[in-house]
Scaffold this motif. Structure first.
Motif, short mmCIF file in Angstrom:
data_model
loop_
_atom_site.label_atom_id
_atom_site.label_comp_id
_atom_site.label_asym_id
_atom_site.label_seq_id
_atom_site.Cartn_x
_atom_site.Cartn_y
_atom_site.Cartn_z
N GLU A 53 0.83 -1.20 0.00
CA GLU A 53 0.00 0.00 0.00
C GLU A 53 0.87 1.27 0.00
O GLU A 53 0.65 2.20 -0.78
CB GLU A 53 -0.90 -0.02 1.24
CG GLU A 53 -1.83 1.13 1.39
CD GLU A 53 -2.68 1.00 2.66
OE1 GLU A 53 -3.76 1.60 2.65
OE2 GLU A 53 -2.29 0.30 3.62
N VAL A 54 1.90 1.29 0.84
CA VAL A 54 2.78 2.45 0.93
C VAL A 54 3.62 2.57 -0.34
O VAL A 54 3.82 3.66 -0.86
CB VAL A 54 3.66 2.37 2.20
CG1 VAL A 54 4.72 3.46 2.20
CG2 VAL A 54 2.78 2.47 3.44
N GLU A 55 4.08 1.44 -0.84
CA GLU A 55 4.86 1.45 -2.09
C GLU A 55 4.02 2.00 -3.24
O GLU A 55 4.50 2.81 -4.05
CB GLU A 55 5.35 0.04 -2.42
CG GLU A 55 6.34 0.02 -3.55
CD GLU A 55 6.98 -1.34 -3.72
OE1 GLU A 55 7.17 -1.73 -4.88
OE2 GLU A 55 7.30 -2.00 -2.71
N GLU A 56 2.77 1.61 -3.31
CA GLU A 56 1.87 2.11 -4.36
C GLU A 56 1.68 3.63 -4.23
O GLU A 56 1.71 4.36 -5.22
CB GLU A 56 0.52 1.39 -4.28
CG GLU A 56 -0.44 1.81 -5.37
CD GLU A 56 -1.76 1.05 -5.28
OE1 GLU A 56 -2.80 1.69 -5.50
OE2 GLU A 56 -1.73 -0.17 -4.99
N MET A 57 1.50 4.12 -3.00
CA MET A 57 1.35 5.56 -2.77
C MET A 57 2.60 6.32 -3.24
O MET A 57 2.50 7.33 -3.93
CB MET A 57 1.16 5.84 -1.27
CG MET A 57 -0.24 5.83 -0.81
SD MET A 57 -0.32 6.45 0.89
CE MET A 57 -0.36 4.92 1.77
N ALA A 58 3.76 5.82 -2.83
CA ALA A 58 5.02 6.49 -3.17
C ALA A 58 5.23 6.54 -4.67
O ALA A 58 5.55 7.58 -5.23
CB ALA A 58 6.18 5.77 -2.49
N ARG A 59 5.01 5.42 -5.33
CA ARG A 59 5.22 5.37 -6.78
C ARG A 59 4.19 6.22 -7.54
O ARG A 59 4.50 6.79 -8.57
CB ARG A 59 5.21 3.93 -7.26
CG ARG A 59 6.40 3.15 -6.73
CD ARG A 59 6.57 1.80 -7.37
NE ARG A 59 7.51 0.96 -6.66
CZ ARG A 59 8.82 1.15 -6.61
NH1 ARG A 59 9.37 2.15 -7.24
NH2 ARG A 59 9.61 0.32 -5.94
N ALA A 60 2.98 6.30 -7.02
CA ALA A 60 1.94 7.10 -7.68
C ALA A 60 2.25 8.60 -7.61
O ALA A 60 1.91 9.35 -8.52
CB ALA A 60 0.58 6.82 -7.05
N GLU A 61 2.91 9.02 -6.55
CA GLU A 61 3.19 10.45 -6.34
C GLU A 61 4.50 10.91 -6.98
O GLU A 61 4.69 12.09 -7.20
CB GLU A 61 3.23 10.76 -4.84
CG GLU A 61 1.88 10.62 -4.16
CD GLU A 61 0.82 11.56 -4.72
OE1 GLU A 61 1.14 12.72 -5.02
OE2 GLU A 61 -0.33 11.11 -4.88
N ALA A 62 5.41 10.00 -7.27
CA ALA A 62 6.75 10.37 -7.75
C ALA A 62 6.85 10.26 -9.27
O ALA A 62 6.04 9.59 -9.92
CB ALA A 62 7.79 9.47 -7.11
N ASP A 63 7.85 10.92 -9.81
CA ASP A 63 8.16 10.78 -11.24
C ASP A 63 8.58 9.34 -11.51
O ASP A 63 9.13 8.66 -10.63
CB ASP A 63 9.28 11.73 -11.65
CG ASP A 63 8.83 13.18 -11.62
OD1 ASP A 63 7.62 13.43 -11.77
OD2 ASP A 63 9.70 14.05 -11.44
N ALA A 64 8.37 8.88 -12.70
CA ALA A 64 8.65 7.48 -13.06
C ALA A 64 10.12 7.10 -12.88
O ALA A 64 10.43 5.98 -12.56
CB ALA A 64 8.23 7.23 -14.51
N GLY A 65 11.04 8.03 -13.04
CA GLY A 65 12.46 7.72 -12.96
C GLY A 65 13.05 7.68 -11.55
O GLY A 65 14.22 7.38 -11.37
N VAL A 66 12.24 7.98 -10.54
CA VAL A 66 12.73 8.02 -9.17
C VAL A 66 12.98 6.62 -8.66
O VAL A 66 12.16 5.72 -8.82
CB VAL A 66 11.72 8.76 -8.25
CG1 VAL A 66 12.11 8.64 -6.80
CG2 VAL A 66 11.60 10.21 -8.66
#
Length: 141
Positions: A53-66
């Motif tokens: 759940e937290v990983e999904e939140m982080a990836r959804a909010e960040a640029d793809a290359g992060v």
């Protein structure tokens, strides 16, 4: 060392840093004016946050290359990344324990990038979950 205490967590603030409570977050900055930490708290009414759940939140909010990496800071585990935006160097964390999630950012000018990294890591490593809930942010010595 000062202890900043919120309703759900505490953090130790070294004398060379200041802290204040804003409407929805806590700001912590170094007195030299190099950079600033902002901490926002999310709390679930029931249930715990999970790694996916937290990983999904982080990836959804960040640029793809992060590039995210796993971290443990104090009582919290989660994800962290570094990136740059225009003239700012930014470090970002999604830290959670149980039903508590801290969204933390540290930003400074690009030319100061890395200057406070060790101090910021040490400060965040003092994050502790409170066993009982308080009444709001307070700074005590």
């Amino acid at each position: 060392m000062n202890i900043l205490e919120t309703e759900w967590w505490t953090v130790a603030v070294p004398p060379e840093w200041w802290a204040e409570s804003e409407e929805d977050s806590i700001l912590i900055g170094d007195r030299d004016g190099v950079g600033c930490i902002q901490i926002s708290t999310l709390r679930k009414d029931s249930g715990d946050f999970t790694d996916p759940e937290v990983e999904e939140m982080a990836r959804a909010e960040a640029d793809a290359g992060v590039e995210w990496r796993r971290v443990t800071l104090g009582d919290f585990g989660g994800l962290s990344c570094n990136w740059q935006e225009q003239d700012s160097a930014i470090r970002e964390w999604y830290l959670f324990r149980g039903g508590l999630l801290l969204y933390v950012t540290y930003s400074c000018e690009v030319e100061n990038s890395g200057m406070d990294d060790a101090a910021v890591d040490e400060l965040l490593d003092t994050l502790l979950v409170l066993a009982s809930q308080g009444t709001g942010p307070a700074l005590r010595e």
